[in-house]
Design an enzyme around this catalytic site. Structure first.
Site, PDB file in Angstrom:
ATOM      1  N   LYS A 153       0.898  -1.069   0.203  1.00  9.70           N
ATOM      2  CA  LYS A 153      -0.164   0.040  -0.123  1.00  9.70           C
ATOM      3  C   LYS A 153       0.937   1.430  -0.151  1.00  9.70           C
ATOM      4  O   LYS A 153       2.084   1.194   0.060  1.00  9.70           O
ATOM      5  CB  LYS A 153      -0.931   0.037   1.192  1.00  9.70           C
ATOM      6  CG  LYS A 153      -0.251  -0.034   2.410  1.00  9.70           C
ATOM      7  CD  LYS A 153      -1.132   0.038   3.923  1.00  9.70           C
ATOM      8  CE  LYS A 153      -0.342   0.281   5.086  1.00  9.70           C
ATOM      9  NZ  LYS A 153      -1.265   0.404   6.074  1.00  9.70           N
ATOM     10  N   ARG A 162     -10.514   0.880  15.112  1.00  9.17           N
ATOM     11  CA  ARG A 162     -10.634   1.339  13.738  1.00  9.17           C
ATOM     12  C   ARG A 162     -11.617   0.697  13.061  1.00  9.17           C
ATOM     13  O   ARG A 162     -12.845   0.574  13.289  1.00  9.17           O
ATOM     14  CB  ARG A 162      -9.293   1.479  12.875  1.00  9.17           C
ATOM     15  CG  ARG A 162      -8.143   2.492  13.773  1.00  9.17           C
ATOM     16  CD  ARG A 162      -6.955   2.752  13.082  1.00  9.17           C
ATOM     17  NE  ARG A 162      -6.347   1.609  12.167  1.00  9.17           N
ATOM     18  CZ  ARG A 162      -5.376   1.648  11.672  1.00  9.17           C
ATOM     19  NH1 ARG A 162      -4.683   2.430  11.634  1.00  9.17           N
ATOM     20  NH2 ARG A 162      -4.969   0.355  10.998  1.00  9.17           N
ATOM     21  N   TYR A 192      14.586  30.620   6.433  1.00 10.14           N
ATOM     22  CA  TYR A 192      13.515  31.579   6.778  1.00 10.14           C
ATOM     23  C   TYR A 192      13.382  31.643   8.249  1.00 10.14           C
ATOM     24  O   TYR A 192      13.762  30.604   9.131  1.00 10.14           O
ATOM     25  CB  TYR A 192      12.274  30.739   6.305  1.00 10.14           C
ATOM     26  CG  TYR A 192      11.930  30.954   4.872  1.00 10.14           C
ATOM     27  CD1 TYR A 192      12.007  32.035   4.124  1.00 10.14           C
ATOM     28  CD2 TYR A 192      11.575  29.620   4.220  1.00 10.14           C
ATOM     29  CE1 TYR A 192      11.580  32.171   2.911  1.00 10.14           C
ATOM     30  CE2 TYR A 192      11.494  29.607   2.624  1.00 10.14           C
ATOM     31  CZ  TYR A 192      11.480  30.875   2.239  1.00 10.14           C
ATOM     32  OH  TYR A 192      11.353  30.903   0.828  1.00 10.14           O
ATOM     33  N   MET A 244      10.826  24.575   1.347  1.00 10.44           N
ATOM     34  CA  MET A 244      10.048  23.859   0.253  1.00 10.44           C
ATOM     35  C   MET A 244      10.952  23.009  -0.582  1.00 10.44           C
ATOM     36  O   MET A 244      10.571  21.602  -0.938  1.00 10.44           O
ATOM     37  CB  MET A 244       9.087  24.487  -0.647  1.00 10.44           C
ATOM     38  CG  MET A 244       8.187  23.850  -1.654  1.00 10.44           C
ATOM     39  SD  MET A 244       6.976  24.574  -2.574  1.00 10.44           S
ATOM     40  CE  MET A 244       6.025  25.392  -1.320  1.00 10.44           C
TER      41      MET A 244
END
Length: 378
Positions: free
Chosen positions: A36, A133, A266, A313
């Site tokens: 998966k 779940r 940043y 990013m």
């Protein structure tokens, strides 16, 4: 340049090695290779092929949409998809001979799809043994089994399996795993009493496969261990006989000398303590590197440097800790930069990046984005 611009290099022989190890540990139970989430970021189709070559008997995915491309690629091994919504395409799954997990609400939709196709749907009953779940509780199970038995007698479904998922198997000392096993075996007995006889019982995930042979039953579902990563705190992959399959590598994109007190990235949260040389690593959170993972290790020319300043990013910065490298002719521009791998070259592990990001190794490899090309070896 020997180093790629950026790549997740996947060692398929490591995948095969891990599968052979898991087959050995799980025997006589069969092994399901869980592919998966694009094989935890490693590439579903190449990993599935390698796993089957090495002895995995089953493939597992979460969503039907993950199963269908495997069938389209002519993989015919038993294949289970277990997480659905009301809009899931049960008909496409049945037509492609994909087994379906069933917690209860899906049953009428699966039966309707099977009737439309004139086919028998293969299902695995999902039991909630304590994870809270997906799955049918023991309280709800008798009513579900009555419906299942009726539809199976009519030839609309075949109950191939019954399964559940463990909550704390990665903490072997906790008693909840024994409680879940007892609940699961009680569910199997209820099924038999209702005339429903699934031939495959599966409960063990990677940590239970490695630590609890009593939970292997007929089939184990191995995800993380398939990729050579440890699901157990304090245990290295090597100690479990596993080999990490992914190496994340790029090349230094810029190298420059800066004075003391130079702010970096940043927020300027990092300032150079002395005159030094900075190197730019062209991977960032758009590539799947957690933004929070400042301090993560990057290996360049045999030396490991921490990421300094905020991860952006597309890029991050490492401080080489020495002034005058560029002017002295020792620029690292174009040099290979390895974030993590199996450790053969002294590079960091996935677990070290997980620690830097306050997360788990599962997340680090799974979130490496499609922007990073996968390159296959072996």
């Amino acid at each position: 340049m020997n180093a790629p611009e950026r790549a997740a290099v996947i060692d398929l022989e490591a995948i095969r090695h891990n599968v052979r190890r898991l087959v050995q540990v799980a025997s006589p139970a069969a092994v399901m290779a869980v592919v998966k989430a694009d094989a935890y970021g490693h590439g579903a189709l190449p990993v599935a092929r390698a796993a089957l070559e090495a002895g995995a008997a089953w493939l597992g995915v979460a969503h039907i949409e993950e199963a269908l491309p495997l069938r389209a690629a002519a993989l015919t091994a038993p294949l289970l998809a277990w997480l659905h919504t009301p809009d899931s395409d049960f008909g496409a799954a049945i037509a492609a001979n994909v087994d379906l997990g069933c917690s209860g609400w899906e049953l009428p939709r699966i039966v309707a799809a099977a009737d439309l196709l004139g086919r028998t749907a293969r299902i695995h009953l999902k039991i909630d043994t304590g994870l809270g779940r997906n799955g049918c509780t023991l309280t709800e199970l008798p009513a579900l089994l009555a419906d299942v038995a009726r539809h199976e007698a009519a030839g609309q479904i075949e109950v191939v399996g019954i399964f559940s998922h463990l909550a704390v198997a990665d903490e072997p000392e906790r008693p909840e795993t024994d409680a879940q096993l007892a609940t699961f075996l009680a569910a199997v007995e209820l099924a038999h009493a209702a005339g429903v006889h699934p031939s495959i019982r599966h409960l063990a995930n990677s940590p239970a496969t490695l630590t609890r042979p009593d939970i292997h039953l007929d089939l184990v579902r191995t995800g993380l261990a398939l990729y050579g990563l440890s699901p157990l705190a304090g245990r290295t992959p090597a100690s479990l006989g596993l080999r990490p399959a992914m190496t994340l590598v790029t090349q230094i994109a810029h190298c420059k000398e800066v004075p003391a007190d130079q702010g970096v990235s940043y927020g300027l949260n990092y300032r150079t303590p002395t005159a030094t040389t900075l190197a730019l690593v062209p991977l960032g959170y758009a590539d799947g590197i957690p933004r929070i993972a400042t301090g993560g290790p990057v290996r360049v020319n045999g030396v490991t440097y921490p990421v300094v300043g905020r991860i952006a990013m597309d890029q991050m910065v490492i401080d080489l800790g020495e002034a005058g490298l560029v002017s002295g002719g020792h620029s690292l521009l174009g040099a290979e930069a390895v974030l993590f791998g199996p450790g053969d070259g002294g590079e960091a592990s996935v677990d070290e990046w997980a620690a830097a990001a306050s997360t788990i190794n599962y997340e680090v490899v799974t979130r490496i984005s499609p922007r990073v090309p996968r390159v296959y070896r072996g």
